[in-house]
Design a protein around this motif. Structure first.
Motif, PDB file in Angstrom:
ATOM      1  N   SER A  83       0.797  -1.281   0.114  1.00 58.27           N
ATOM      2  CA  SER A  83       0.032  -0.080   0.090  1.00 58.27           C
ATOM      3  C   SER A  83       0.828   1.164   0.074  1.00 58.27           C
ATOM      4  O   SER A  83       2.099   1.222   0.355  1.00 58.27           O
ATOM      5  N   ILE A  84       0.305   2.251  -0.383  1.00 63.71           N
ATOM      6  CA  ILE A  84       1.098   3.550  -0.369  1.00 63.71           C
ATOM      7  C   ILE A  84       0.396   4.675   0.649  1.00 63.71           C
ATOM      8  O   ILE A  84      -0.718   4.775   0.794  1.00 63.71           O
ATOM      9  N   TRP A  98      -3.583   4.408   0.466  1.00 68.29           N
ATOM     10  CA  TRP A  98      -4.280   3.649  -0.939  1.00 68.29           C
ATOM     11  C   TRP A  98      -3.801   2.255  -1.145  1.00 68.29           C
ATOM     12  O   TRP A  98      -2.558   2.120  -0.986  1.00 68.29           O
ATOM     13  N   ASP A 105      -2.844   1.184  -3.946  1.00 69.44           N
ATOM     14  CA  ASP A 105      -1.824   1.532  -5.138  1.00 69.44           C
ATOM     15  C   ASP A 105      -1.881   2.726  -5.912  1.00 69.44           C
ATOM     16  O   ASP A 105      -2.613   3.435  -5.626  1.00 69.44           O
ATOM     17  N   GLN A 106      -0.771   3.122  -6.953  1.00 63.98           N
ATOM     18  CA  GLN A 106      -0.770   4.161  -7.349  1.00 63.98           C
ATOM     19  C   GLN A 106      -2.077   4.677  -8.217  1.00 63.98           C
ATOM     20  O   GLN A 106      -2.557   5.718  -8.297  1.00 63.98           O
ATOM     21  N   ILE A 134      -4.878   6.247  -6.084  1.00 65.43           N
ATOM     22  CA  ILE A 134      -4.331   7.577  -5.880  1.00 65.43           C
ATOM     23  C   ILE A 134      -4.615   8.290  -7.091  1.00 65.43           C
ATOM     24  O   ILE A 134      -5.271   9.579  -7.076  1.00 65.43           O
ATOM     25  N   ASP A 135      -4.302   8.119  -8.284  1.00 62.14           N
ATOM     26  CA  ASP A 135      -4.594   8.804  -9.466  1.00 62.14           C
ATOM     27  C   ASP A 135      -6.255   8.796  -9.770  1.00 62.14           C
ATOM     28  O   ASP A 135      -6.380  10.072 -10.237  1.00 62.14           O
ATOM     29  N   HIS A 180      -7.057  11.592  -7.467  1.00 64.36           N
ATOM     30  CA  HIS A 180      -6.702  13.056  -7.862  1.00 64.36           C
ATOM     31  C   HIS A 180      -7.547  13.433  -9.015  1.00 64.36           C
ATOM     32  O   HIS A 180      -7.602  14.615  -9.133  1.00 64.36           O
ATOM     33  N   ARG A 195       5.917  10.413   1.432  1.00 63.18           N
ATOM     34  CA  ARG A 195       5.225   9.463   0.781  1.00 63.18           C
ATOM     35  C   ARG A 195       6.195   7.851   1.231  1.00 63.18           C
ATOM     36  O   ARG A 195       7.201   8.126   1.145  1.00 63.18           O
ATOM     37  N   VAL A 236       5.768   3.617   0.837  1.00 63.98           N
ATOM     38  CA  VAL A 236       5.322   2.383   0.330  1.00 63.98           C
ATOM     39  C   VAL A 236       5.522   1.255   1.390  1.00 63.98           C
ATOM     40  O   VAL A 236       6.626   1.144   2.111  1.00 63.98           O
TER      41      VAL A 236
END
Length: 110
Positions: free
Chosen positions: A2-3, A59, A61-62, A65-66, A69, A92, A94
């Motif tokens: 996760s991030i 989150w 994964d990326q 998040i994308d 956003h 940030r 990981v």
């Protein structure tokens, strides 16, 4: 994996706290928490700096998040940041899927 994103909001005269309270009371936080891929969205108050509020945002994964956003929530958040004249710092991380190392377990009270 996760991030985790730590965002520190800093303002003046309690504006960071007022921002977090409005994010919560308006239902915006609940909407974000229900977004696909959100694992955590929590505000914390600083004992060291009463003008700073920490947001811990996690989150899957990326891609999650994308999507966040690109969501309408980002415009709402930007408007509120402007309203309260906030400045931000961001860290940030990981996550480590290995968990807590055995040698650190003795320091963790469960």
């Amino acid at each position: 994996m996760s991030i985790v994103v730590n965002l520190r909001y800093t303002g003046k005269s309690g504006s960071a706290r007022a921002f977090a309270e409005e994010m919560t009371s308006s239902g915006t936080v609940d909407v974000i928490r229900n977004e696909n891929g959100n694992l955590r969205y929590e505000y914390y108050l600083s004992f060291d700096d009463p003008e700073t509020v920490l947001l811990k945002d996690e989150w899957t994964d990326q891609a999650a998040i994308d999507r966040h956003h690109a969501s309408p929530m980002m415009q709402k958040m930007a408007e509120l940041r402007d309203k309260y004249d906030l400045h931000m710092t961001v860290e940030r991380y990981v996550s480590d899927e290995g968990g807590i190392p055995d040698k650190d377990e003795e320091f963790i009270r469960k």
